[in-house]
Enzyme design. Sequence first.
Site, PDB file in Angstrom:
ATOM      1  N   ARG A  73       8.178   6.119  -0.390  1.00 36.17           N
ATOM      2  CA  ARG A  73       7.678   7.767   0.536  1.00 36.17           C
ATOM      3  C   ARG A  73       8.505   8.285   0.699  1.00 36.17           C
ATOM      4  O   ARG A  73       9.365   9.305   1.357  1.00 36.17           O
ATOM      5  CB  ARG A  73       7.723   7.265   2.107  1.00 36.17           C
ATOM      6  CG  ARG A  73       6.071   6.854   2.190  1.00 36.17           C
ATOM      7  CD  ARG A  73       5.445   5.907   3.732  1.00 36.17           C
ATOM      8  NE  ARG A  73       4.493   5.016   3.640  1.00 36.17           N
ATOM      9  CZ  ARG A  73       3.896   4.584   4.387  1.00 36.17           C
ATOM     10  NH1 ARG A  73       5.188   3.895   5.430  1.00 36.17           N
ATOM     11  NH2 ARG A  73       2.670   3.735   4.727  1.00 36.17           N
TER      12      ARG A  73
ATOM     13  N   GLY B 128       7.008   0.775   1.343  1.00 40.12           N
ATOM     14  CA  GLY B 128       7.388   3.175   2.465  1.00 40.12           C
ATOM     15  C   GLY B 128       9.102   3.239   2.170  1.00 40.12           C
ATOM     16  O   GLY B 128       9.148   4.466   2.277  1.00 40.12           O
TER      17      GLY B 128
ATOM     18  N   GLU C 148      11.174  -4.412   1.661  1.00 40.94           N
ATOM     19  CA  GLU C 148      10.989  -5.274   0.134  1.00 40.94           C
ATOM     20  C   GLU C 148      12.066  -6.075  -0.616  1.00 40.94           C
ATOM     21  O   GLU C 148      12.877  -7.128  -0.832  1.00 40.94           O
ATOM     22  CB  GLU C 148      10.541  -4.435  -0.493  1.00 40.94           C
ATOM     23  CG  GLU C 148       9.313  -4.073  -0.302  1.00 40.94           C
ATOM     24  CD  GLU C 148       9.237  -2.999   1.104  1.00 40.94           C
ATOM     25  OE1 GLU C 148      10.220  -2.592   1.490  1.00 40.94           O
ATOM     26  OE2 GLU C 148       7.973  -3.377   1.565  1.00 40.94           O
TER      27      GLU C 148
ATOM     28  N   HIS D 202      28.653  -3.006  -9.537  1.00 41.28           N
ATOM     29  CA  HIS D 202      29.026  -3.918  -8.922  1.00 41.28           C
ATOM     30  C   HIS D 202      28.575  -4.817  -8.328  1.00 41.28           C
ATOM     31  O   HIS D 202      29.155  -6.247  -8.300  1.00 41.28           O
ATOM     32  CB  HIS D 202      28.967  -3.245  -7.374  1.00 41.28           C
ATOM     33  CG  HIS D 202      30.663  -1.922  -8.040  1.00 41.28           C
ATOM     34  ND1 HIS D 202      31.313  -1.549  -6.627  1.00 41.28           N
ATOM     35  CD2 HIS D 202      30.694  -0.809  -8.599  1.00 41.28           C
ATOM     36  CE1 HIS D 202      32.190  -0.956  -7.153  1.00 41.28           C
ATOM     37  NE2 HIS D 202      32.286  -0.588  -8.338  1.00 41.28           N
ATOM     38  N   ASN D 203      27.219  -4.665  -8.422  1.00 44.35           N
ATOM     39  CA  ASN D 203      26.269  -5.551  -7.209  1.00 44.35           C
ATOM     40  C   ASN D 203      25.648  -7.262  -8.381  1.00 44.35           C
ATOM     41  O   ASN D 203      24.992  -7.928  -8.184  1.00 44.35           O
ATOM     42  CB  ASN D 203      25.337  -5.449  -6.649  1.00 44.35           C
ATOM     43  CG  ASN D 203      26.083  -4.952  -5.253  1.00 44.35           C
ATOM     44  OD1 ASN D 203      25.852  -3.320  -5.610  1.00 44.35           O
ATOM     45  ND2 ASN D 203      27.555  -4.953  -4.898  1.00 44.35           N
TER      46      ASN D 203
ATOM     47  N   GLY E  42      11.452   0.759   1.087  1.00 47.54           N
ATOM     48  CA  GLY E  42      12.119  -0.362   0.645  1.00 47.54           C
ATOM     49  C   GLY E  42      12.869  -1.069   1.042  1.00 47.54           C
ATOM     50  O   GLY E  42      14.143  -2.326   1.204  1.00 47.54           O
TER      51      GLY E  42
ATOM     52  N   HIS F 101       0.544  -1.287   0.159  1.00 48.44           N
ATOM     53  CA  HIS F 101       0.000   0.587   0.156  1.00 48.44           C
ATOM     54  C   HIS F 101       0.833   1.374   0.209  1.00 48.44           C
ATOM     55  O   HIS F 101       0.868   2.139   0.165  1.00 48.44           O
ATOM     56  CB  HIS F 101      -0.565   0.255   0.895  1.00 48.44           C
ATOM     57  CG  HIS F 101      -0.352   0.049   2.786  1.00 48.44           C
ATOM     58  ND1 HIS F 101       0.223  -1.452   3.031  1.00 48.44           N
ATOM     59  CD2 HIS F 101       0.242   0.712   3.914  1.00 48.44           C
ATOM     60  CE1 HIS F 101       0.484  -1.015   4.301  1.00 48.44           C
ATOM     61  NE2 HIS F 101       1.337  -0.132   4.307  1.00 48.44           N
TER      62      HIS F 101
HETATM   63  O1  LIG Z   1       8.410  -0.132   3.501  1.00 50.16           O
HETATM   64  C1  LIG Z   1       7.983  -0.966   4.297  1.00 50.16           C
HETATM   65  C2  LIG Z   1       8.971  -2.196   5.178  1.00 50.16           C
HETATM   66  O2  LIG Z   1      10.029  -1.955   4.439  1.00 50.16           O
HETATM   67  C3  LIG Z   1       6.254  -1.115   4.596  1.00 50.16           C
HETATM   68  O3  LIG Z   1       6.098  -0.394   3.258  1.00 50.16           O
HETATM   69  C4  LIG Z   1       6.127  -0.454   5.782  1.00 50.16           C
HETATM   70  O4  LIG Z   1       6.711  -0.679   6.965  1.00 50.16           O
HETATM   71  C5  LIG Z   1       4.794  -0.155   5.454  1.00 50.16           C
HETATM   72  O5  LIG Z   1       4.088   0.590   6.830  1.00 50.16           O
HETATM   73  P1  LIG Z   1       2.826   1.003   7.066  1.00 50.16           P
HETATM   74  O6  LIG Z   1       2.132  -0.085   7.675  1.00 50.16           O
HETATM   75  O7  LIG Z   1       2.863   1.619   8.394  1.00 50.16           O
HETATM   76  O8  LIG Z   1       1.609   1.808   6.076  1.00 50.16           O
END
Ligand SMILES: O=C(CO)[C@H](O)[C@H](O)COP(=O)(O)O
Length: 151
Positions: free
Chosen positions: A110, A67, A72, A99-100, A69, A9
């Site tokens: 965000r 939010g 993820e 490099h990787n 990364g 989200h």
């Molecule tokens: O970046 C994230 C994981 O690394 C998630 O997107 C983030 O933790 C979501 O936060 P929330 O539930 O407070 O909207």
Amino acid sequence: MRVHIAADHAAYDLKEFLVKELTAAGYDMVDHGAHSYDSSDDYPVFVLPCAEAVAADPESRGIVLGGSGNGEQIAANKVKGVRAGLAYNTVMARLAREHNDARIVALGGRMQSLSDALAMVRVFLETPFSNDPRHVRRLQLLDDYENQHCC
Ligand SMILES: O=C(CO)[C@H](O)[C@H](O)COP(=O)(O)O
């Protein structure tokens, strides 16, 4: 080039933007969700299948978004054979390739504007691995560890 993409989200709008822009640029986008906005969804649900698809599709690349990364990137790196790098500017995006030899980039929805995120992703998708022997050697050490200890 086929590009697998996933977001929770916190980066749903960024994912929709990147799918539109990258499709227009000629990339073959595969969207692993989220397919609608749900403020309580969980990034591993989308990121793990996306990373598995990249692992099974050798010429493809992946983009995983949340939010920050961070989670993820962590989730994508749980999948055998995957190297995912976190990018917060275009230098990080370039180094993840040079490099990787990362095939997946993680970004925080965000953390920057849509246009800055697109610039990072484009650098990531357009930059080749350097094939420098020192980087090849280091990546081989990681592969050796994964093959001996993981999954
Ligand atoms: O970046 C994230 C994981 O690394 C998630 O997107 C983030 O933790 C979501 O936060 P929330 O539930 O407070 O909207």
